[in-house]
Design a protein around this motif. Structure first.
Motif, mmCIF file in Angstrom:
data_model
loop_
_atom_site.group_PDB
_atom_site.id
_atom_site.type_symbol
_atom_site.label_atom_id
_atom_site.label_comp_id
_atom_site.label_asym_id
_atom_site.label_seq_id
_atom_site.Cartn_x
_atom_site.Cartn_y
_atom_site.Cartn_z
ATOM 1 N N ARG A 87 74.041 70.180 -0.921
ATOM 2 C CA ARG A 87 74.893 70.690 -1.990
ATOM 3 C C ARG A 87 74.243 70.455 -3.349
ATOM 4 N N LYS A 88 74.566 71.341 -4.315
ATOM 5 C CA LYS A 88 74.007 71.235 -5.658
ATOM 6 C C LYS A 88 74.839 70.348 -6.575
ATOM 7 N N SER A 89 76.019 69.942 -6.145
ATOM 8 C CA SER A 89 76.879 69.059 -6.930
ATOM 9 C C SER A 89 77.693 68.202 -5.979
ATOM 10 N N CYS A 90 78.330 67.191 -6.536
ATOM 11 C CA CYS A 90 79.070 66.235 -5.714
ATOM 12 C C CYS A 90 80.491 66.737 -5.442
ATOM 13 N N PRO A 91 81.077 66.340 -4.316
ATOM 14 C CA PRO A 91 82.464 66.732 -4.026
ATOM 15 C C PRO A 91 83.416 66.195 -5.086
ATOM 16 N N ALA A 92 84.362 67.011 -5.522
ATOM 17 C CA ALA A 92 85.322 66.607 -6.554
ATOM 18 C C ALA A 92 86.497 65.881 -5.901
ATOM 19 N N VAL A 93 86.221 64.704 -5.321
ATOM 20 C CA VAL A 93 87.250 63.910 -4.646
ATOM 21 C C VAL A 93 87.111 62.453 -5.055
ATOM 22 N N ASN A 94 88.256 61.744 -5.064
ATOM 23 C CA ASN A 94 88.284 60.289 -5.259
ATOM 24 C C ASN A 94 87.596 59.837 -6.548
ATOM 25 N N GLY A 95 87.674 60.683 -7.581
ATOM 26 C CA GLY A 95 87.062 60.304 -8.848
ATOM 27 C C GLY A 95 85.547 60.337 -8.843
ATOM 28 N N THR A 96 84.951 61.184 -8.009
ATOM 29 C CA THR A 96 83.494 61.277 -7.891
ATOM 30 C C THR A 96 82.901 62.077 -9.041
ATOM 31 N N THR A 97 81.792 61.606 -9.566
ATOM 32 C CA THR A 97 81.051 62.341 -10.589
ATOM 33 C C THR A 97 79.608 62.534 -10.121
ATOM 34 N N THR A 98 78.942 63.562 -10.655
ATOM 35 C CA THR A 98 77.559 63.848 -10.304
ATOM 36 C C THR A 98 76.626 63.114 -11.254
ATOM 37 N N VAL A 99 75.776 62.248 -10.706
ATOM 38 C CA VAL A 99 74.789 61.525 -11.515
ATOM 39 C C VAL A 99 73.646 62.475 -11.873
ATOM 40 N N TYR A 100 73.090 63.145 -10.870
ATOM 41 C CA TYR A 100 72.095 64.182 -11.113
ATOM 42 C C TYR A 100 72.002 65.079 -9.891
ATOM 43 N N TYR A 190 82.670 63.398 2.142
ATOM 44 C CA TYR A 190 82.376 64.690 2.763
ATOM 45 C C TYR A 190 82.019 64.452 4.216
ATOM 46 N N ASN A 191 82.052 65.501 5.011
ATOM 47 C CA ASN A 191 81.593 65.392 6.402
ATOM 48 C C ASN A 191 80.667 66.551 6.716
ATOM 49 N N GLY A 192 80.000 66.462 7.857
ATOM 50 C CA GLY A 192 79.023 67.479 8.238
ATOM 51 C C GLY A 192 78.386 67.131 9.566
ATOM 52 N N PHE A 193 77.053 67.235 9.631
ATOM 53 C CA PHE A 193 76.352 66.926 10.877
ATOM 54 C C PHE A 193 74.978 66.368 10.556
#
Length: 260
Positions: A87-100, A190-193
């Protein structure tokens, strides 16, 4: 009550009362206890004392809050860090922010030297110092990552994005393989494989990373360029020492990233 008794005793001493004046002292005590003005003055004294205590508590709480704010300013590095792959950005959950945001990379798929872990490289790398020592004939190498399978938004040979995420309200981050949900009390980031290098004898080992279940490709210009490098394949179960059941032969292994 103790104040009144002290007053009576003081009066007795000042007036040289005798020990046989019991009836007079009892009568005076009743008069004091039944005197509305005396009761009112004591109630007012108690109210003043309560007001003073409340003021002291408020002042102490203000000092505690100020100390806590100072501690937060001195120690701003709270929370936890993790990487979301694909992903190009972080999930918008639980107060998450994108560092870079960045691009996934690592060792070339068939080279046995060098590193084994996958890294989230930045889009704007800084140069090393001009006098940095070089040994190019034996330096370790790093390559960008490519998908080696098709799924939803990306296709084989697309380049792999990534993002480094900060969750300020947590103290721990955990990636759990073979699950899509988190334990009780933990939050899903997030989840995935799972993905890693292919299972070939001539390929080098990579770490297992958790690819987002809605992964995307890096950029339009980087699509479908078969450059190989650090290539990623899905991970499947092999029965034997891995018990089946509960696992199944060739089952694709899921994963979830949890915060606490």
């Amino acid at each position: 009550m103790n104040t009144w008794l002290f007053t009576l005793t003081w009066i007795c001493l000042m007036t040289n009362c005798r020990s046989d004046d019991t009836d007079i002292r009892t009568m005076d005590r009743r008069l004091l206890l039944n005197d509305p003005n005396t009761l009112l003055s004591h109630i007012e004294a108690l109210q003043r004392e309560m007001t003073s205590l409340k003021s002291q508590v408020t002042s102490q709480q203000t000092e505690i809050n100020a100390m806590q704010n100072q501690l937060v300013k001195r120690n701003p590095g709270t929370g936890s860090i993790y990487t979301v792959w694909g992903r190009k950005s972080c999930p918008a959950v639980n107060g998450t922010t994108t560092v870079y945001t960045g691009l996934a990379g690592g060792n070339e798929y068939h080279i046995h030297g060098g590193g084994v872990n996958t890294l989230c490289l930045t889009h704007n790398p800084d140069d090393a110092p001009h006098d940095f020592p070089t040994r190019q004939e034996s330096s370790s190498r790093i390559h960008g990552s490519e998908y080696q399978f098709n799924y939803r938004k990306f296709a084989q040979d697309d380049d792999v994005p990534c993002a480094v995420c900060h969750v300020g309200s947590t103290t721990s981050i955990l990636m759990i393989p073979s699950k899509l949900t988190c334990p009780n009390g933990w939050n899903i980031q997030y989840n995935g494989f799972l993905v890693s290098n292919a299972n070939y004898a001539t390929y080098s080992p990579f770490d297992y990373i958790c690819l987002h279940n809605d992964a995307e490709y890096l950029t339009e210009g980087a699509r479908l360029h078969d450059m190989n490098g650090h290539i990623l394949y899905p991970v499947q179960a092999t029965c034997g020492s891995l018990p089946c059941p509960p696992y199944k032969q060739d089952q694709y292994i899921t994963c979830v990233v949890c915060s606490f």
